[in-house]
Motif scaffolding. Structure first.
Motif, short mmCIF file in Angstrom:
data_model
loop_
_atom_site.label_atom_id
_atom_site.label_comp_id
_atom_site.label_asym_id
_atom_site.label_seq_id
_atom_site.Cartn_x
_atom_site.Cartn_y
_atom_site.Cartn_z
N LEU A 184 0.83 -1.20 0.00
CA LEU A 184 0.00 0.00 0.00
C LEU A 184 0.87 1.26 0.00
CD1 LEU A 184 -2.70 -0.91 2.67
CD2 LEU A 184 -2.91 -1.02 0.19
N ASP A 185 0.20 2.39 -0.22
CA ASP A 185 0.94 3.63 -0.26
C ASP A 185 0.46 4.54 0.87
OD1 ASP A 185 2.57 5.65 -1.15
OD2 ASP A 185 1.00 6.49 -2.45
N SER B 241 -1.85 4.05 8.46
CA SER B 241 -1.25 3.11 7.50
C SER B 241 -2.22 2.63 6.43
CB SER B 241 -0.72 1.90 8.25
OG SER B 241 -1.80 1.12 8.69
N LYS B 242 -3.51 2.82 6.58
CA LYS B 242 -4.53 2.36 5.63
C LYS B 242 -4.65 0.84 5.56
CE LYS B 242 -3.70 6.20 2.45
NZ LYS B 242 -3.03 6.46 1.20
N VAL B 243 -3.91 0.13 6.42
CA VAL B 243 -4.05 -1.33 6.44
C VAL B 243 -5.39 -1.65 7.09
CG1 VAL B 243 -3.06 -3.47 7.34
CG2 VAL B 243 -1.55 -1.62 6.65
N PRO B 244 -6.19 -2.56 6.47
CA PRO B 244 -7.50 -2.88 7.05
C PRO B 244 -7.36 -3.36 8.49
CG PRO B 244 -7.23 -3.93 4.92
CD PRO B 244 -5.93 -3.28 5.23
N SER B 245 -8.12 -2.77 9.40
CA SER B 245 -7.93 -3.11 10.82
C SER B 245 -8.33 -4.55 11.10
CB SER B 245 -8.69 -2.14 11.70
OG SER B 245 -9.96 -1.93 11.17
N SER B 246 -9.31 -5.08 10.33
CA SER B 246 -9.72 -6.46 10.56
C SER B 246 -8.54 -7.41 10.34
CB SER B 246 -10.86 -6.84 9.62
OG SER B 246 -10.43 -6.71 8.30
#
Lengths: 234, 213
Positions: free
Chosen positions: B12-13, B60-65
């Protein structure tokens, strides 16, 4: 013509006592492309493993005049590029670049030279844009092609390939064959793919039960239907 | 095959993805040390640490799930190891136990953030430049390369078992078959290690790990 591989009276048994090779004799000349055909368990892979000293039967293999033994090992391994059948064995580094660079780095080349070799090798298998990719995310066909690049980067004099077209889809198989027939390096190819051997090799050896049952030009071997039938190849 | 890679979202960016991996490694380790060395009942600081991680997660935009699922996997193991602590004499065992659970969760959270914002090969390169011994880097790189090959192999065997067991297996049978699969998996990995070593030797490896500078 110059003899590049010379195998004389080579026999080998695995540590558990199974005899795998029995008195193998084979001479290969520079520029030859030799196909090794034979049923499963005939000893094809075992023979290939002797060509760069991974296995050492009774020191009766010579590569370019050098006996394959402990002291010549590093020279021999830089001359003989061996590609294993399973690309997951061949590609063991995290990225494609690291894998293709592994050989050149071990040959103590400088950074610039390694970069050049990697680019050249990936370019020749048409995979240049895969440099930063991660090996386990690739498809089987991609892995197979990069496996070949990992030895091409070492500029070998002899390419030794174990089942190079196994499990490839028709399109990739065709591309692979085209690539192999375009390179003029001496090649030893063990395979069950008779059509591939027919189209790129000039000589064919038939192995069965650990020994060479026949070794001749491709034309003579494929003319002899009885011979092929005898060794479960027809 | 179906499985998620540990660095699935590393491509991701975001601000966090773009940082120098070395900085991330150093900060993560400082963070973990701080967490581990703090008092087991310092709940306020735990809350602050947790908040910091949640902010990082949001940035970070990483999916929290994904992150929560990954982090929860470790908790049962920690709980199992720490199970005897509440019964220790002379100390407030229960507080110690919760402290350990919280600390390990925060540490795992931090490591998950590190691996899901940095591609693993880049992480290895960073450690290499930070003079981490090459043998460790080699081991980690093999782990990363072959873990998923192993998982794939496990899934394939499981599928082969399922397609022949006609859905009528008792719990005990499952355990028996599973232990067989694990045994076979061990033998296969051993053999693969042997072949990988041969393939390394074929390309000039002689026991000394060389790297490109």
């Amino acid at each position: 013509m110059e003899k590049i591989i010379e195998i004389k009276n080579l026999s080998y048994s695995y540590p558990d006592g199974t005899a795998a090779l029995d008195n193998v004799n084979l001479s290969v000349f520079m520029g030859d492309c030799v196909g090794i055909l034979g049923p499963n368990g005939a000893g094809k892979t075992t023979l290939l493993l002797h060509l760069n000293g991974i296995l050492n039967g009774n020191s009766s293999v010579k590569i370019g005049g050098l006996t394959v033994d402990e002291k010549n090992l590093s020279v021999i391994r830089s001359k003989v590029g061996l590609v294993f059948q399973d690309p997951d064995d061949q590609l063991f580094m995290p990225t494609v670049f690291d894998d293709v660079a592994f050989g050149p780095v071990n040959m103590d080349m400088g950074t610039g030279e390694v970069q050049k070799r990697v680019d050249g090798a990936l370019d020749s298998v048409d995979m240049k844009e895969y440099k930063e990719r991660i090996s386990h995310h690739l498809s089987y066909g991609e892995k197979k092609r990069i496996s070949l690049a990992t030895v091409l980067s070492m500029n070998p004099e002899i390419l030794v390939l174990d089942e190079p077209t196994g499990n490839l889809d028709p399109k990739h198989r065709k591309e692979f064959i085209k690539f192999l027939s375009a390179t003029d390096i001496t090649k030893i190819i063990a395979s069950h793919d008779i059509d591939m051997v027919k189209s790129i090799c000039n000589k064919v050896a038939i192995m069965d039960k650990g020994s060479i049952a026949a070794f001749d030009t491709k034309e003579n071997i494929f003319k002899n239907k009885d011979l092929l039938k005898l060794h479960s190849l027809y | 095959m179906q499985h998620s890679y540990i660095d699935k979202y590393a491509g991701l960016d975001s601000f966090l993805h773009g940082l120098d991996p070395r900085a991330k490694v150093i900060v993560s380790f400082i963070f973990i040390f701080a967490v581990v060395l703090s008092n087991p009942t310092a709940y306020l600081s735990f809350a602050l640490y947790g908040l910091a991680l949640l902010i990082l997660l949001a940035v970070s935009k990483v999916p929290s799930s994904f992150v929560f699922k990954k982090t929860l996997i470790v908790i049962p193991f920690v709980a199992l190891v720490a199970l005897s602590i509440p019964f220790m004499k002379g100390k407030d065992g229960l507080a110690l136990f919760t402290g350990i659970l919280i600390k390990s969760y925060l540490s795992i959270f931090c490591m998950t953030m590190l691996t899901s914002t940095t591609k693993f090969p880049r992480l290895l390169k960073a450690m290499e430049r930070m003079k981490v011994p090459s043998i460790f880097i080699m081991i980690m790189s093999f782990m990363y390369r072959y873990l998923f090959v192993l998982i794939d192999e496990f899934h394939r065997m499981q599928r082969a078992r399922d397609s022949r067991s006609l859905g009528r297996v008792g719990r005990w049978d499952t355990v028996k078959v599973l232990s067989n699969i694990i045994g076979v998996l061990f033998v296969r990995s051993y053999e693969r290690a042997e072949r990988v070593y041969l393939s390394m030797c074929s390309r000039g490896f002689n026991g000394e790990i060389k790297t490109l500078d």
